[in-house]
Design a protein around this motif. Sequence first.
Motif, PDB file in Angstrom:
ATOM      1  N   ARG A 151      42.902  43.319  40.122  1.00 13.99           N
ATOM      2  CA  ARG A 151      41.873  42.359  40.630  1.00 13.99           C
ATOM      3  C   ARG A 151      42.198  40.968  40.282  1.00 13.99           C
ATOM      4  O   ARG A 151      42.755  40.500  39.331  1.00 13.99           O
ATOM      5  CB  ARG A 151      40.728  42.734  39.879  1.00 13.99           C
ATOM      6  CG  ARG A 151      40.044  44.044  40.138  1.00 13.99           C
ATOM      7  CD  ARG A 151      38.838  44.041  40.709  1.00 13.99           C
ATOM      8  NE  ARG A 151      38.258  45.486  41.192  1.00 13.99           N
ATOM      9  CZ  ARG A 151      37.832  45.730  42.095  1.00 13.99           C
ATOM     10  NH1 ARG A 151      37.739  45.141  43.115  1.00 13.99           N
ATOM     11  NH2 ARG A 151      37.288  47.076  41.994  1.00 13.99           N
ATOM     12  N   PRO A 191      37.709  35.219  41.119  1.00 15.86           N
ATOM     13  CA  PRO A 191      37.173  34.701  42.591  1.00 15.86           C
ATOM     14  C   PRO A 191      37.697  33.688  42.987  1.00 15.86           C
ATOM     15  O   PRO A 191      38.041  33.174  44.093  1.00 15.86           O
ATOM     16  CB  PRO A 191      35.701  34.445  42.079  1.00 15.86           C
ATOM     17  CG  PRO A 191      35.564  35.263  40.997  1.00 15.86           C
ATOM     18  CD  PRO A 191      36.909  35.386  40.134  1.00 15.86           C
ATOM     19  N   GLU A 224      31.218  34.979  46.608  1.00 17.70           N
ATOM     20  CA  GLU A 224      29.913  35.190  45.624  1.00 17.70           C
ATOM     21  C   GLU A 224      29.137  36.043  45.901  1.00 17.70           C
ATOM     22  O   GLU A 224      28.371  36.884  45.353  1.00 17.70           O
ATOM     23  CB  GLU A 224      29.477  33.742  45.443  1.00 17.70           C
ATOM     24  CG  GLU A 224      30.215  32.845  44.599  1.00 17.70           C
ATOM     25  CD  GLU A 224      29.263  31.337  44.527  1.00 17.70           C
ATOM     26  OE1 GLU A 224      28.368  31.159  44.897  1.00 17.70           O
ATOM     27  OE2 GLU A 224      30.378  30.504  44.045  1.00 17.70           O
ATOM     28  N   SER A 280      30.463  39.603  45.768  1.00 10.91           N
ATOM     29  CA  SER A 280      30.506  39.996  44.217  1.00 10.91           C
ATOM     30  C   SER A 280      29.202  40.324  43.791  1.00 10.91           C
ATOM     31  O   SER A 280      28.938  41.384  42.939  1.00 10.91           O
ATOM     32  CB  SER A 280      31.279  39.124  43.415  1.00 10.91           C
ATOM     33  OG  SER A 280      30.377  37.774  43.406  1.00 10.91           O
ATOM     34  N   CYS A 293      28.276  43.992  45.375  1.00 10.26           N
ATOM     35  CA  CYS A 293      29.199  45.086  44.448  1.00 10.26           C
ATOM     36  C   CYS A 293      28.481  45.263  43.375  1.00 10.26           C
ATOM     37  O   CYS A 293      28.318  46.542  43.015  1.00 10.26           O
ATOM     38  CB  CYS A 293      30.592  44.476  44.643  1.00 10.26           C
ATOM     39  SG  CYS A 293      31.360  44.534  45.992  1.00 10.26           S
ATOM     40  N   GLU A 294      28.009  44.205  42.498  1.00 10.91           N
ATOM     41  CA  GLU A 294      27.611  44.457  41.219  1.00 10.91           C
ATOM     42  C   GLU A 294      26.389  45.193  41.333  1.00 10.91           C
ATOM     43  O   GLU A 294      25.925  46.052  40.497  1.00 10.91           O
ATOM     44  CB  GLU A 294      27.186  43.105  40.692  1.00 10.91           C
ATOM     45  CG  GLU A 294      26.919  43.172  39.147  1.00 10.91           C
ATOM     46  CD  GLU A 294      27.891  43.923  38.114  1.00 10.91           C
ATOM     47  OE1 GLU A 294      27.540  44.447  37.441  1.00 10.91           O
ATOM     48  OE2 GLU A 294      29.183  43.613  38.584  1.00 10.91           O
ATOM     49  N   GLU A 334      33.059  48.527  48.669  1.00 10.64           N
ATOM     50  CA  GLU A 334      33.619  47.445  48.603  1.00 10.64           C
ATOM     51  C   GLU A 334      34.729  47.113  49.767  1.00 10.64           C
ATOM     52  O   GLU A 334      34.684  46.134  50.070  1.00 10.64           O
ATOM     53  CB  GLU A 334      34.306  47.323  47.339  1.00 10.64           C
ATOM     54  CG  GLU A 334      33.612  47.326  45.910  1.00 10.64           C
ATOM     55  CD  GLU A 334      34.232  47.315  44.580  1.00 10.64           C
ATOM     56  OE1 GLU A 334      35.509  47.137  44.775  1.00 10.64           O
ATOM     57  OE2 GLU A 334      33.479  47.243  43.612  1.00 10.64           O
TER      58      GLU A 334
END
Length: 173
Positions: free
Chosen positions: A12, A15, A41, A44, A47-48, A139
């Motif tokens: 990974r 960012p 942003e 992310s 996805c979180e 994702e």
Amino acid sequence: MSGRRRSTSERRLTPEQIVDAAVKIIGKGIARRADVQAIVEKMSKMCELSKRTRSSVSKNQKQFARRYSLALRKVIAMTRHAPADLRLQSGLPVSAPQLGIDREWFDHEYFLRHLKLLNLICESWEKSMLGKPKPDAYEKRLAAEAARHLLKVHNIDPTTSKKGTFCTLAAVL
């Protein structure tokens, strides 16, 4: 190990590295770094949120929903068969300033409808397929949508060949 089940955690990018790579692919003179950074942003965060929803905590939520639903069913049954003296009369103004209720119209059927609604919500959580997360391509789909959006915003034709701008940008994102 096959290419399909490759572990991605050690590969990974940070960012900042993702934003730098995306700006480079789109073109330094064309890309607005702030746009790319906002997309990264947002991705992310999404996805979180997806991971949190699918995490093992979901099991606890499901168990809580089961217990809460059972308790609500008992309250609904008791409320249905409550003696007439304890029932909330139709069109009765209720005032309880300490609870933030000031002269609201409240009746027995209204109360039952809201209890049933809350019970339906709990039952839907209880019956949901949450639990052990299964692999999915969320994702990847999100990255593809973001790549398409960035290319469209920057007026770049998405070439979908393996080494094209779309696939390269989606892979970076």
